[in-house]
Enzyme design. Structure first.
Site, PDB file in Angstrom:
ATOM      1  N   HIS A 179       0.867  -1.184   0.000  1.00 18.04           N
ATOM      2  CA  HIS A 179       0.000   0.000   0.000  1.00 18.04           C
ATOM      3  C   HIS A 179       0.901   1.230   0.000  1.00 18.04           C
ATOM      4  O   HIS A 179       1.950   1.223   0.667  1.00 18.04           O
ATOM      5  CB  HIS A 179      -0.856   0.065   1.275  1.00 18.04           C
ATOM      6  CG  HIS A 179      -2.139  -0.709   1.248  1.00 18.04           C
ATOM      7  ND1 HIS A 179      -2.651  -1.314   2.381  1.00 18.04           N
ATOM      8  CD2 HIS A 179      -3.046  -0.941   0.253  1.00 18.04           C
ATOM      9  CE1 HIS A 179      -3.811  -1.898   2.078  1.00 18.04           C
ATOM     10  NE2 HIS A 179      -4.065  -1.694   0.800  1.00 18.04           N
ATOM     11  N   CYS A 279      -2.319   2.689   9.207  1.00 16.33           N
ATOM     12  CA  CYS A 279      -3.306   1.710   8.719  1.00 16.33           C
ATOM     13  C   CYS A 279      -4.530   1.664   9.627  1.00 16.33           C
ATOM     14  O   CYS A 279      -5.627   1.372   9.176  1.00 16.33           O
ATOM     15  CB  CYS A 279      -2.707   0.310   8.666  1.00 16.33           C
ATOM     16  SG  CYS A 279      -1.338   0.133   7.533  1.00 16.33           S
TER      17      CYS A 279
HETATM   18  N1  ARG Z   1      -3.770  -7.243   6.457  1.00 18.26           N
HETATM   19  C1  ARG Z   1      -4.195  -6.019   5.858  1.00 18.26           C
HETATM   20  C2  ARG Z   1      -4.165  -6.145   4.350  1.00 18.26           C
HETATM   21  O1  ARG Z   1      -3.296  -6.777   3.840  1.00 18.26           O
HETATM   22  C3  ARG Z   1      -3.336  -4.893   6.320  1.00 18.26           C
HETATM   23  C4  ARG Z   1      -3.773  -3.564   5.818  1.00 18.26           C
HETATM   24  C5  ARG Z   1      -2.899  -2.446   6.283  1.00 18.26           C
HETATM   25  N2  ARG Z   1      -3.421  -1.188   5.968  1.00 18.26           N
HETATM   26  C6  ARG Z   1      -2.789  -0.199   5.358  1.00 18.26           C
HETATM   27  N3  ARG Z   1      -3.370   0.951   5.255  1.00 18.26           N
HETATM   28  N4  ARG Z   1      -1.613  -0.369   4.806  1.00 18.26           N
HETATM   29  O2  ARG Z   1      -4.992  -5.643   3.658  1.00 18.26           O
END
Ligand code: ARG
Length: 286
Positions: A179, A279
């Site tokens: 991300h 996150c």
């Molecule tokens: N386990 C989640 C996923 O893979 C973690 C998300 C983390 N969020 C973020 N904004 N990077 O989607």
């Protein structure tokens, strides 16, 4: 000219801005599937510790003067704690989420309902895959939009239409930084002709996207691989206080050298799902 030259401009006076955040307590947090390289369902997670770390983050925001709203978590949606993925809010307008992984898809509608029930009347649900602020970062004058692992490039165009703001697409190339918010953070938004101040980890981006970032943010803080590898870029700044993962010690020094106040929080348990402070935090702008 010495190698360790000071920034040419004096650090601006760092005035914190009061922010509104949406968070989701990790009551049903666990790692039962793997949709990023941080997740290993065979390794145990300590749900109580995850909750304690999350509370510490929430209390930190409150102590810094910010407003925190909470959404009710739901059993069977262990990643719902990562509120940042559930939408993007700019000027009170909401663009909801559409998750890539089937395991997370049900989260989008729960958050949509929260927005509607909490006074956000202008909510658009995307038709393209769009993981909210995970990949869409508002700098104050442009929307930086990540792609490569989750959010579809077509969602960048969609976001541009919904918000009516310029969108700059950036390509992520390292699966650990799946991300955009794992690789780049805004420290101070653009305001009154002053450009935004950002920090990022260059190694997460394609060659062309790195050149875009250099062109847009010549004075950016460049984080090193060690800070990136503890999700150090997944921080939250109010323009003065920069909430960072406790392990991102070098980045803390770098932001401090620029006149910011690093505020360290330990998110080690939530990192087992690939998440850090940002996150867990959706910013409600306007
Ligand atoms: N386990 C989640 C996923 O893979 C973690 C998300 C983390 N969020 C973020 N904004 N990077 O989607």
């Amino acid at each position: 000219m010495t190698a360790a030259a000071l920034p040419t401009s004096r650090p601006r006076s760092r005035t914190p801005e009061t922010r509104g955040y949406l968070m989701c307590p990790p009551r049903f947090f666990e790692v039962t599937y793997a949709i990023n390289p941080w997740m290993d369902p065979s390794k145990p997670v300590d749900a109580d510790l995850a909750m304690a770390q999350w509370r510490e983050l929430r209390d930190t925001y409150v102590r810094l003067g910010h407003t925190v709203a909470e959404i009710e978590p739901q059993q069977g949606l262990p990643d719902m704690v990562f509120a940042a993925n559930s939408g993007t809010v700019i000027g009170g307008r909401v663009l909801g989420a559409r998750f890539r992984a089937p395991e997370r898809q049900a989260e989008a509608d729960l958050y949509r309902r929260w927005f509607i029930e909490n006074g956000f009347s202008d909510v658009t649900m995307p038709s393209e895959i769009n993981e909210g602020e995970g990949d869409l970062t508002w700098t104050g004058d442009v929307l930086l939009a990540g792609t490569g692992f989750r959010t579809d490039p077509a969602a960048h165009t969609e976001a541009q239409e919904v918000f009516g703001v310029p969108v700059v697409s950036l390509r992520l190339v390292d699966p650990r930084y799946y991300h955009l918010d794992t690789a780049l953070m805004v420290l101070t938004p653009a305001r009154d002709g002053q450009p935004a101040e950002v920090a990022y980890f260059p190694g997460a981006f394609s060659e062309g996207s790195r050149r875009v970032l250099e062109r847009m943010f010549p004075d950016a803080i460049l984080a090193g691989p060690d800070d990136a590898a503890v999700l150090g870029l997944n921080g939250v700044s109010d323009g003065r206080n920069v909430v960072l993962p406790a392990q991102a010690t070098k980045l803390a020094e770098q932001v401090s050298d620029r006149g910011y106040e690093p505020v360290m929080v330990d998110m080690s348990e939530l990192r087992k799902a690939g998440g850090g402070p940002k996150c867990c935090t959706l910013e409600l702008r306007g």
